[in-house]
Design a protein around this motif. Structure first.
Motif, mmCIF file in Angstrom:
data_model
loop_
_atom_site.group_PDB
_atom_site.id
_atom_site.type_symbol
_atom_site.label_atom_id
_atom_site.label_comp_id
_atom_site.label_asym_id
_atom_site.label_seq_id
_atom_site.Cartn_x
_atom_site.Cartn_y
_atom_site.Cartn_z
ATOM 1 N N ASP A 358 -2.030 -49.323 -72.718
ATOM 2 C CA ASP A 358 -0.933 -48.890 -73.587
ATOM 3 C C ASP A 358 -0.501 -47.454 -73.314
ATOM 4 N N ASP A 359 -0.968 -46.883 -72.191
ATOM 5 C CA ASP A 359 -0.605 -45.509 -71.851
ATOM 6 C C ASP A 359 -0.280 -45.476 -70.360
ATOM 7 N N ALA A 363 -2.616 -44.265 -67.134
ATOM 8 C CA ALA A 363 -3.072 -45.304 -66.207
ATOM 9 C C ALA A 363 -2.571 -45.014 -64.791
ATOM 10 N N ALA A 364 -1.329 -44.508 -64.682
ATOM 11 C CA ALA A 364 -0.770 -44.192 -63.370
ATOM 12 C C ALA A 364 -1.545 -43.058 -62.702
ATOM 13 N N ALA A 365 -1.953 -42.066 -63.496
ATOM 14 C CA ALA A 365 -2.697 -40.932 -62.929
ATOM 15 C C ALA A 365 -4.052 -41.387 -62.394
ATOM 16 N N GLN A 366 -4.742 -42.281 -63.129
ATOM 17 C CA GLN A 366 -6.034 -42.774 -62.657
ATOM 18 C C GLN A 366 -5.852 -43.657 -61.424
ATOM 19 N N TRP A 457 13.502 -44.935 -74.366
ATOM 20 C CA TRP A 457 13.105 -46.219 -73.798
ATOM 21 C C TRP A 457 11.577 -46.389 -73.819
ATOM 22 N N GLN A 458 10.844 -45.320 -73.552
ATOM 23 C CA GLN A 458 9.387 -45.396 -73.577
ATOM 24 C C GLN A 458 8.898 -45.700 -74.992
ATOM 25 N N ALA A 459 9.575 -45.131 -75.988
ATOM 26 C CA ALA A 459 9.191 -45.403 -77.381
ATOM 27 C C ALA A 459 9.389 -46.869 -77.714
#
Length: 497
Positions: A358-359, A363-366, A457-459
């Motif tokens: 949900d983040d 998740a992209a950074a990891q 949009w992210q919200a």
């Protein structure tokens, strides 16, 4: 150590007899008019080292198992002793001399009811070499204790040979010798703890490797390994050079036991022991990279097997990643390329511990960190390697999570040969291509939006994601979703479809 091959058509018993004749012939020629140069030729070294592979042999008394071949041990011991004594300044003299003493010690300190097989000149030479403190004692109870110590030391030699030469029979005999010696060793010194540690390692290594195949390990053997290693570790002080090795062995035994019993409660103790091993290792511990690798792997398992409400904190991931990075940094492809591949594989798993669904930014950074590791792993996995397809798909999946859909598509198209012939892999690749195309469309549609519009949009995504995953509990739009048939299980099915 050289490893000449068996002669064509020659079975093991025939090879044993041929090598024994060759080594004995050189010993019989000692002191001849041409000197002792024949002891030091390349052929002599090859045949002597090859005879080490016959140090254990099938024995009827073991019920189909193996036992120490006393004749081979004696001949090898005498050979190594004379080779070391003849050229004491040779690079291998110290190692040869130590090997000779380990092989001859059980004969030198034979039990009171056993005959003395050493010729008087050889015994006198060993008396002089060992000095007053190392000589065979006179009291029967002391002789039994010293003989047990010699068997424990020989067990360590067999354990090392078994690992170095991929010689599983030697490891099993090492376990038998250590187990035989253990009750007769003094509880006051460190000999018993060292023998128990060696027994534990021999038990772990004498079957399918428990860490990688816990279900194949013998349960009783594994339980014995945990027991003797726990006892040995408790009796090994922090300053003893075997302390880290013993902690590492106990950690591996607990890790294997946890896997076999599917009991994650043992993982915490396994991690604690492996942590002690890495923290207390000294320059004599040549296995430090593997200790770090096993610690990181165990912490990753702790995180991945956590139940609901037991999610690990970020410190678990940080420790696992740090340990595995240390393991990778201490390993070079020239030393062991396959071992480096394993450690990179473990590191790629560790960096995505706790990756949130949900983040997306987190998740992209990891995933970005995993990409760097997986790229290196792919470079070490050549075309035709059985795991190249899986590595490529993992890399593609992490590129996708890292929000690089076009690179994901390019990677899958260019690397098609790695997965095209495997239906399972091809199905995964197709799913990744579809997801990458959808993500690319989404990102392209938002490319011209202002930061404020992208935040809006992210919200909306944050609100809708729980609904589409099937989790409408307590959600303000739950009644609406139920009304249109997408609440509860319906939403989950729609999301899966």
């Amino acid at each position: 150590m050289t490893e000449p091959q068996q002669l064509p058509g020659e079975d093991r018993p025939a090879e044993r007899e041929r090598l024994l004749r060759a080594v004995r012939g050189r010993l019989d020629a000692l002191g001849g008019p041409t000197g002792n140069g024949h002891l030091h030729t390349a052929e002599a070294r090859q045949e002597t080292d090859r005879l080490l592979r016959h140090l254990v042999a099938p024995h009827p008394a073991t019920g189909g198992g193996h036992a120490l071949d006393a004749e081979v041990a004696y001949v090898l011991g005498v050979m190594y002793l004379f080779v070391a004594d003849d050229r004491p300044d040779a690079p291998t003299a110290a190692q040869d001399g130590q090997c000779a003493l380990l092989l001859l010690a059980p004969f030198y300190c034979h039990l009171p009811d056993q005959p003395d097989v050493l010729p008087p000149p050889l015994r006198a030479g060993l008396d002089q070499l060992l000095g007053a403190e190392g000589r065979r004692p006179d009291a029967p109870e002391e002789i039994v204790q010293e003989h047990a110590a010699s068997l424990a030391n020989l067990a360590m030699l067999l354990l090392e040979l078994g690992i170095t030469l991929a010689y599983p029979e030697a490891i099993r005999v090492a376990a038998d010798l250590a187990r035989e010696a253990l009750p007769h060793l003094s509880p006051d010194g460190h000999d018993r703890a060292l023998a128990g540690c060696n027994l534990g390692y021999a038990l772990l290594l004498s079957g399918p490797t428990p860490v990688s195949s816990p279900g194949q390990a013998d349960p009783e053997q594994l339980a014995e390994a945990v027991s003797v290693l726990r006892t040995a570790f408790a009796a090994t002080p922090r300053e003893h050079p075997n302390h880290a090795r013993c902690a590492n062995g106990l950690g591996l035994a607990l890790l294997a036991s946890a896997g076999q019993a599917e009991d994650r409660t043992q993982l915490a103790e396994a991690a604690a022991m492996l942590r002690i091993a890495t923290q207390t290792a000294t320059e004599v511990d040549q296995n430090l990279p593997q200790m770090y690798s096993d610690l990181g792997y165990t912490l990753t398992l702790c995180a991945r097997t956590a139940g609901e409400g037991e999610e690990p904190g970020p410190e678990v991931r940080e420790e696992a990643v740090d340990a595995l990075r240390r393991a990778v940094d201490l390993t070079t492809p020239a030393e062991d390329g396959e071992m480096l591949r394993t450690r990179l594989d473990r590191l790629a798993d560790a960096v995505v511990i706790g990756s949130p669904s949900d983040d997306r930014p987190r998740a992209a950074a990891q995933a970005e960190q995993a990409v760097d590791t997986l790229r290196r792993l792919l470079d070490l996995t050549p075309e035709g390697h059985p795991e190249r397809g899986d590595v490529l798909l993992r890399l593609a999946g992490n590129r996708l999570v890292a929000q690089h859909p076009q690179e994901t598509i390019d990677l899958l198209v260019q690397g098609e040969s790695a997965y095209a012939t495997d239906p399972r892999r091809e199905q995964i690749a197709r799913a990744l291509l579809v997801e990458a195309a959808m993500l690319k469309g989404e990102l392209d549609s938002r490319a011209d939006l202002t930061p404020e519009q992208q935040a809006d949009w992210q919200a909306i995504d944050d609100v809708m994601l729980p609904l589409l995953s099937g989790d409408t509990t307590g959600h303000p739009m739950r009644s609406v979703m139920n009304l249109i048939g997408l609440g509860g299980e319906g939403a989950g099915a729609a999301a899966r479809n």
